[in-house]
Design an enzyme around this catalytic site. Sequence first.
Site, short mmCIF file in Angstrom:
data_model
loop_
_atom_site.label_atom_id
_atom_site.label_comp_id
_atom_site.label_asym_id
_atom_site.label_seq_id
_atom_site.Cartn_x
_atom_site.Cartn_y
_atom_site.Cartn_z
N GLY A 1 14.18 18.93 8.78
CA GLY A 1 14.56 18.14 7.66
C GLY A 1 15.86 17.21 7.71
NE ARG B 1 25.84 19.53 5.08
CZ ARG B 1 26.21 19.07 6.18
NH1 ARG B 1 27.10 18.16 6.44
NH2 ARG B 1 26.28 19.94 7.07
CB CYS C 1 39.84 19.84 -12.12
SG CYS C 1 40.11 18.47 -13.19
#
Length: 421
Positions: A277, A314, A346
């Site tokens: 992938g 990530r 936030c």
Amino acid sequence: MDHFNYKDGILHAEDVPLTRIAEAVGTPVYVYSTATLTRHFKLFQQALDWTQHLVCFAVKANSNIAVLKVLADLGAGMDIVSAGEYARAKAAGVPGERIVFSGVGKTGDEMRMVLEGGIRQFNVESEPELELLSQIASSMGVEAPIAIRVNPDVDAKTHEKIATGKSENKFGIPIARAREVYARAARLPGIQVVGVDMHIGSQLTDLDPFRQAYAKMADLTRALRDDGHDIRRLDMGGGLGIPYRRDNNAPPLPIEFGQVVRETVGDLGCEIEIEPGRNIAGNAGILLSSVIYLKEGEGRDFLILDAAMNDLVRPAMYGAHHDIVPVIEPSVGAAVSAFDVVGPVCETGDTFDKGVQLSALAPGGLVAFRSAGAYGAVMASEYNSRPLVPEVLVQGDQFAVIRARPSLEEMLARDSIPEWL
Ligand SMILES: *Cc1c(COP(=O)(O)O)cnc(C)c1O
């Protein structure tokens, strides 16, 4: 290698300046290169050209239907983990006989759907799954082709959240129990044993764990054949890593991975399946973003971007690194300073990187996160009610929006207020 390079001082995706895409589509936006997707897929094809094989793209890495179609048109199979991914693969034109179904939690409805629509193989991860599949397939009067995902108890030496081949992980059946489970599978109605499956983790940068796992797979295959099973396919999983830092030691190449497969299981005469992938899509995409503010903090300066952790999670989730580069190439000798690069969400976790050396960027200036084509857009959310990040595909000098940014109206239209409120 990818197709995101500076030409005439502007970072391009193939022959399209990223400034043009930013103008036309706005930011943040993911941009993918057809040429890089194609190149990486072909490298895996070549790595296995010594035998009959099928390269199944792991759809979870990038599931945009246009991206899948680029690969499908090259003959790719698909590795899917849900009904939704199955539907996407089908929409991209992939026939059922090129789709393998992985995942620890397949539901009965999903099994029925893919048995009706056509499926190459189920990678079965547990005995309860095997039983349910047997019931459903026999009630439909069909046989479900299966491989059992075997957990080889090998340390993939990668981030703990993406290691899957240790005995404490939720994946697969312990290798010590594999013969017993295969024996059971062979007795069950509606089940046809066709192979063995393994996937030991993601972002592996060393071939040793693969070598150890595949050696165990070879031994197991011989034992299963002795037990009378017709093992004709081996699914070696995905997981080969990519260079996330330009300056770093590069991980092994697909051709070297293919050699490990050949050395370990090449003499068994099986058809080989692999499920890359990240290695196909990762370096085929960037996330393009604009600077909103430069903010001077105490002892550190912040570059506040219009991309955030909801667009690219990530770094927040795995502490992952992405190179962040300016779209307008800095002039030679331009002064650089260090920035903490953050998004507007936030949460303190909404930090992409700290102390990044960047030269003069003003509000409105563009930056690109490299190597963002895998596990980027697919993990995006609308946290902080930020509309889902759009995607663009480039081929040569053309580009097209392959997922539009929803308007605020479209985003709001998915909610409804009950009449009793
Ligand atoms: C995630 C996954 C893959 C793909 O892993 P990459 O590291 O992206 O190559 C392949 N197979 C299975 C079963 C997976 O869960």
